[in-house]
Design a protein around this motif. Sequence first.
Motif, short mmCIF file in Angstrom:
data_model
loop_
_atom_site.label_atom_id
_atom_site.label_comp_id
_atom_site.label_asym_id
_atom_site.label_seq_id
_atom_site.Cartn_x
_atom_site.Cartn_y
_atom_site.Cartn_z
N LEU A 1 -11.03 1.68 0.43
CA LEU A 1 -9.53 1.22 -0.12
C LEU A 1 -9.54 0.18 -1.11
N MET B 1 -8.15 0.93 -4.52
CA MET B 1 -6.86 -0.11 -5.15
C MET B 1 -7.11 -0.69 -6.43
N ALA C 1 -4.88 3.62 -2.85
CA ALA C 1 -5.64 2.99 -1.68
C ALA C 1 -5.09 3.67 -0.30
#
Lengths: 288, 265
Positions: free
Chosen positions: A211, A215, A273
């Motif tokens: 994630l 992101m 994300a």
Amino acid sequence: MAGTDLIPDSEGAGRFLPWVVAVMVFFAALASAAGLALNQATGTWRSDLASTITVEIPPQENAQARLTAVTKALRDTPGIARVRPLQVAEIAKLLQPWLGGGALIDDLPLPHLIDVHLSPEQSVDLVALARQLADIGPDIRIDDHQIWLGKLIRLSRSLQWMMLACLAMICFATCAVVIFGTRAAFTAHLEVVSLLHVMGAQDSYIAKLFLRRAMLMGLKGGLIGLAVTAAALYALSRLAADLEGPLFGNLTLTPLGLLSLAALPLLAALLTAMTAWRTVMRELSRMP
Amino acid sequence: MRGAKSTVIPVLDPGPRTWHLATVSRVFGIGLQQEGIDRVIRFENVGVRYGIGPEVLRDISLHIEQDSFYFLTGASGAGKSSLLKLMYLSLFPSRGYMQVFGEDIARTSRRDLPQLRRRIGVVFQDFRLLSHLSIFDNVALPLRLAGDDEKRTRNNVSELLDWVGLGARLHDSPDTLSGGEQQRVAIARAVISKPSLLLADEPTGNVDDRIAYRLVRLFEELHRSGTVVIVATHNDALVRRFSHPVLVLADSELHVPAVKAKDGA
């Protein structure tokens, strides 16, 4: 050791993710800017045109007397804020795009036009007004712009829906790219993932590693896309400024609209994300 | 804690360093006895198959009590790695009953499994060191996953790497180490979190007999500090040098362990 260090920089599909996101954000920003500008313009057209009417007095021998009578009748009507007969020069200027600026206009019998501004506080019974003006001259016509305005707004709304559909497709395409990129990264780093799994890492811990990476890449791509969009919108605004028309003049972005565009990189980062998170959690669920 | 005597065992590499039981006790000072768990692993009629293939493990019934030290032997392809995978919860049985640390694995939620895995240390045959991390970070990984205090992690990892003779190589990449050194890092990583169960998959596969012997003595030292140890190996000569019971896998079935006399060390 930061958590992201556990997953080394990818040499595969992940490397191109920021550039894909940049392209997606560019298209999304353009679609959003167009949608927001149209929305703003529609509101302006509605408020501008809905608060004005135009009275047209066809040319006749006693045109000046009819103009005086109509002007007086309009000024005596409750709910009318301002009455302004257009000068011949102004009417000639309106016709100039079609008839040219030569002596032809001077020779033509031009109608009298009266620009009437309605008061926002009090409504005007346009049917009664039309009847009253017909008593002065049956050929005197009131143009309240509603038909034309209605068509324009319908077109504008259709375009806005198309922009929304474009945004949805861009989001869908971005998610698809992120899913494939994350799966590729997951497979490339399966050895690390398996080791963390055996050592007792929670699925959420492993998913967070991906994630964070997604992101950061989404944010990076989003900022690049926004920068390109800003340059493109600036160029478009310069081109639009050259078009001296009432329609294009309204195609501007409000501060809230500009803020919405500025938020696109954050939204792109959030989307990448969350998509990466769900993808990794799904992949991990296949492990014991 | 058992083992009050101060046993001294030579380190794996020839050299002046020694494995002190006092250090083992300090670093790994926890045992299953303190937790009141008698049976670490319980398998009843466990079978494993991959996909729709034949069973690679058949009717495995096994009870591993606390304070155990087992060798697991069998020919290549007998299923040693699959059995170890079952034990370190990287594989679930296709049938049968499986209990680890008193927990029925079939009824344990996915969220609770990592807690059980953290109590198991695994030494892989191929070490599985992460080459993009330093030696220090490799060994610290289990502690960080468990959310341990970073200062304590630094102290414990440094102490343990000193102990295995790699204190001067903390920030080097595992790729710069020899095979034996990599193995020591892998062992350090497996034991840093004070596991209740240590599983070693062919740890002696890539070393000569002398180092293999010293390696098993190291595992014995860890065992004395309260860790249950299972060492998978196909080195029968090595197994014969110790008196620990042997689990034999043959034709996908596990043969009853037997305690045997020490052949000589």
